[in-house]
Design a protein around this motif. Sequence first.
Motif, PDB file in Angstrom:
ATOM      1  N   LEU A  19     -42.051 -14.053  20.306  1.00 41.95           N
ATOM      2  CA  LEU A  19     -41.758 -15.132  19.378  1.00 41.95           C
ATOM      3  C   LEU A  19     -40.477 -15.831  19.773  1.00 41.95           C
ATOM      4  O   LEU A  19     -39.477 -15.166  20.090  1.00 41.95           O
ATOM      5  CB  LEU A  19     -41.583 -14.586  17.952  1.00 41.95           C
ATOM      6  CG  LEU A  19     -42.737 -13.816  17.349  1.00 41.95           C
ATOM      7  CD1 LEU A  19     -42.302 -13.207  16.013  1.00 41.95           C
ATOM      8  CD2 LEU A  19     -43.945 -14.722  17.162  1.00 41.95           C
ATOM      9  N   TYR A  41     -38.348 -20.178  11.073  1.00 43.95           N
ATOM     10  CA  TYR A  41     -39.723 -19.888  11.476  1.00 43.95           C
ATOM     11  C   TYR A  41     -39.706 -19.419  12.921  1.00 43.95           C
ATOM     12  O   TYR A  41     -38.685 -19.483  13.602  1.00 43.95           O
ATOM     13  CB  TYR A  41     -40.630 -21.110  11.306  1.00 43.95           C
ATOM     14  CG  TYR A  41     -40.297 -22.266  12.216  1.00 43.95           C
ATOM     15  CD1 TYR A  41     -40.947 -22.422  13.436  1.00 43.95           C
ATOM     16  CD2 TYR A  41     -39.335 -23.206  11.874  1.00 43.95           C
ATOM     17  CE1 TYR A  41     -40.645 -23.481  14.276  1.00 43.95           C
ATOM     18  CE2 TYR A  41     -39.028 -24.268  12.709  1.00 43.95           C
ATOM     19  CZ  TYR A  41     -39.694 -24.400  13.912  1.00 43.95           C
ATOM     20  OH  TYR A  41     -39.388 -25.433  14.742  1.00 43.95           O
ATOM     21  N   ILE A  54     -54.087 -14.111  16.237  1.00 42.48           N
ATOM     22  CA  ILE A  54     -52.969 -15.040  16.376  1.00 42.48           C
ATOM     23  C   ILE A  54     -53.050 -15.667  17.751  1.00 42.48           C
ATOM     24  O   ILE A  54     -53.357 -14.993  18.736  1.00 42.48           O
ATOM     25  CB  ILE A  54     -51.630 -14.300  16.179  1.00 42.48           C
ATOM     26  CG1 ILE A  54     -51.544 -13.773  14.739  1.00 42.48           C
ATOM     27  CG2 ILE A  54     -50.453 -15.203  16.490  1.00 42.48           C
ATOM     28  CD1 ILE A  54     -50.376 -12.889  14.470  1.00 42.48           C
ATOM     29  N   ALA A  60     -45.171 -18.513  12.894  1.00 38.29           N
ATOM     30  CA  ALA A  60     -45.002 -17.346  12.034  1.00 38.29           C
ATOM     31  C   ALA A  60     -43.898 -17.653  11.029  1.00 38.29           C
ATOM     32  O   ALA A  60     -42.781 -17.992  11.410  1.00 38.29           O
ATOM     33  CB  ALA A  60     -44.646 -16.124  12.871  1.00 38.29           C
ATOM     34  N   VAL A  63     -42.175 -12.519   8.959  1.00 43.97           N
ATOM     35  CA  VAL A  63     -42.361 -11.481   9.965  1.00 43.97           C
ATOM     36  C   VAL A  63     -41.514 -10.273   9.593  1.00 43.97           C
ATOM     37  O   VAL A  63     -40.336 -10.413   9.267  1.00 43.97           O
ATOM     38  CB  VAL A  63     -41.930 -11.985  11.366  1.00 43.97           C
ATOM     39  CG1 VAL A  63     -42.213 -10.923  12.416  1.00 43.97           C
ATOM     40  CG2 VAL A  63     -42.610 -13.292  11.713  1.00 43.97           C
ATOM     41  N   TYR A  83     -48.240  -7.676  16.505  1.00 43.77           N
ATOM     42  CA  TYR A  83     -48.810  -8.796  15.754  1.00 43.77           C
ATOM     43  C   TYR A  83     -49.101  -8.440  14.304  1.00 43.77           C
ATOM     44  O   TYR A  83     -49.104  -9.314  13.437  1.00 43.77           O
ATOM     45  CB  TYR A  83     -50.051  -9.360  16.458  1.00 43.77           C
ATOM     46  CG  TYR A  83     -51.334  -8.610  16.212  1.00 43.77           C
ATOM     47  CD1 TYR A  83     -52.210  -9.027  15.218  1.00 43.77           C
ATOM     48  CD2 TYR A  83     -51.679  -7.492  16.959  1.00 43.77           C
ATOM     49  CE1 TYR A  83     -53.394  -8.350  14.987  1.00 43.77           C
ATOM     50  CE2 TYR A  83     -52.846  -6.822  16.742  1.00 43.77           C
ATOM     51  CZ  TYR A  83     -53.705  -7.239  15.746  1.00 43.77           C
ATOM     52  OH  TYR A  83     -54.867  -6.567  15.522  1.00 43.77           O
ATOM     53  N   ILE A  86     -46.645  -9.721  11.646  1.00 37.91           N
ATOM     54  CA  ILE A  86     -46.619 -11.124  11.212  1.00 37.91           C
ATOM     55  C   ILE A  86     -47.425 -11.209   9.923  1.00 37.91           C
ATOM     56  O   ILE A  86     -48.647 -11.085   9.933  1.00 37.91           O
ATOM     57  CB  ILE A  86     -47.173 -12.062  12.300  1.00 37.91           C
ATOM     58  CG1 ILE A  86     -46.310 -11.962  13.550  1.00 37.91           C
ATOM     59  CG2 ILE A  86     -47.242 -13.496  11.765  1.00 37.91           C
ATOM     60  CD1 ILE A  86     -46.824 -12.774  14.719  1.00 37.91           C
ATOM     61  N   SER A  89     -48.807 -16.584   8.947  1.00 37.64           N
ATOM     62  CA  SER A  89     -48.781 -17.500  10.088  1.00 37.64           C
ATOM     63  C   SER A  89     -49.741 -18.644   9.830  1.00 37.64           C
ATOM     64  O   SER A  89     -50.686 -18.514   9.051  1.00 37.64           O
ATOM     65  CB  SER A  89     -49.144 -16.782  11.392  1.00 37.64           C
ATOM     66  OG  SER A  89     -50.489 -16.379  11.381  1.00 37.64           O
TER      67      SER A  89
END
Length: 107
Positions: A19, A41, A54, A60, A63, A83, A86, A89
């Motif tokens: 990310l 974000y 995703i 996202a 998180v 993942y 998250i 999203s």
Amino acid sequence: MNRIKDITKINLPTHSVLLKVYLKNKLIVAPDSKNGVEFDYCEVLVKDQHVEKIDVGDIALEVRVNPTDFFKYHEDTYAIVRYENIKISVKPDNFDKFDIKNDLTIN
């Protein structure tokens, strides 16, 4: 970290995503008690081949991360998380990067 030429070509652990973290624009930067870093974000830059729900480019908004998940690379902040962490999203076309409200209140 800065010796890596292209951060998007790193090897990720299984079920993980890379990310790019966009920090909140505030005059005072204070760590978020839950995350260690208060962010606005994140954008998914890379995903492991086992990640199905995703996509690269997704945004996202919430998180679950540990402070140790964050790292700096050429002045930007990134995180590698599974993942499943998250919680919220959206696709990029369903997100306004430029929120007209700001966090500064002047009396």
